[in-house]
Design a protein around this motif. Structure first.
Motif, PDB file in Angstrom:
ATOM      1  N   ARG A   1       0.720  -6.897   2.608  1.00 42.84           N
ATOM      2  CA  ARG A   1       0.962  -6.483   1.230  1.00 42.84           C
ATOM      3  C   ARG A   1      -0.257  -6.800   0.376  1.00 42.84           C
ATOM      4  O   ARG A   1      -0.804  -7.875   0.439  1.00 42.84           O
TER       5      ARG A   1
ATOM      6  N   ASN B   1      -0.783  -6.571  -3.585  1.00 42.88           N
ATOM      7  CA  ASN B   1      -0.090  -6.333  -4.846  1.00 42.88           C
ATOM      8  C   ASN B   1       1.211  -5.586  -4.579  1.00 42.88           C
ATOM      9  O   ASN B   1       2.093  -6.107  -3.945  1.00 42.88           O
ATOM     10  N   GLU B   2       1.332  -4.367  -5.056  1.00 43.59           N
ATOM     11  CA  GLU B   2       2.562  -3.589  -4.892  1.00 43.59           C
ATOM     12  C   GLU B   2       2.540  -2.686  -3.662  1.00 43.59           C
ATOM     13  O   GLU B   2       3.524  -2.035  -3.365  1.00 43.59           O
ATOM     14  N   ARG B   3       1.431  -2.647  -2.945  1.00 37.19           N
ATOM     15  CA  ARG B   3       1.304  -1.740  -1.802  1.00 37.19           C
ATOM     16  C   ARG B   3       1.588  -2.457  -0.500  1.00 37.19           C
ATOM     17  O   ARG B   3       1.174  -3.579  -0.296  1.00 37.19           O
ATOM     18  N   GLN B   4       2.286  -1.771   0.387  1.00 40.13           N
ATOM     19  CA  GLN B   4       2.537  -2.295   1.724  1.00 40.13           C
ATOM     20  C   GLN B   4       1.732  -1.458   2.704  1.00 40.13           C
ATOM     21  O   GLN B   4       1.838  -0.240   2.708  1.00 40.13           O
TER      22      GLN B   4
END
Length: 81
Positions: free
Chosen positions: A35, A37-40
């Motif tokens: 991960r 931040n907000e991205r996987q």
């Protein structure tokens, strides 16, 4: 091969991001999910992480050249490693 620059300068955003991208690349290669931040990111995004790592490596290299008294080049030859 990852190059590590040893100097008495504080870690910059570029060196910090390079370390994160390198860790993400290693984790993806081991089959883990990473991960940012907000991205996987998963193995399917390995090329995207590798491209990001290359971009941050170029920035770290430019900072190292400048801190060693050099200048930032106007152009760079591609590195096809």
């Amino acid at each position: 091969m990852t190059q590590h620059f040893r100097c008495n300068l504080p870690m910059t955003t570029a060196t910090d991001m390079l370390a994160k991208y390198t860790a993400a690349e290693a984790a993806i290669l081991e089959g883990q999910i990473v991960r940012f931040n907000e991205r996987q990111l998963t193995r399917a995004n390995l090329a995207e992480v590798q491209q990001g790592r290359r971009e941050w490596q170029q920035r770290v290299n430019a900072e190292a050249r400048i801190s060693a008294g050099g200048t930032s080049p106007r152009f760079q030859l591609p590195d096809f490693r």
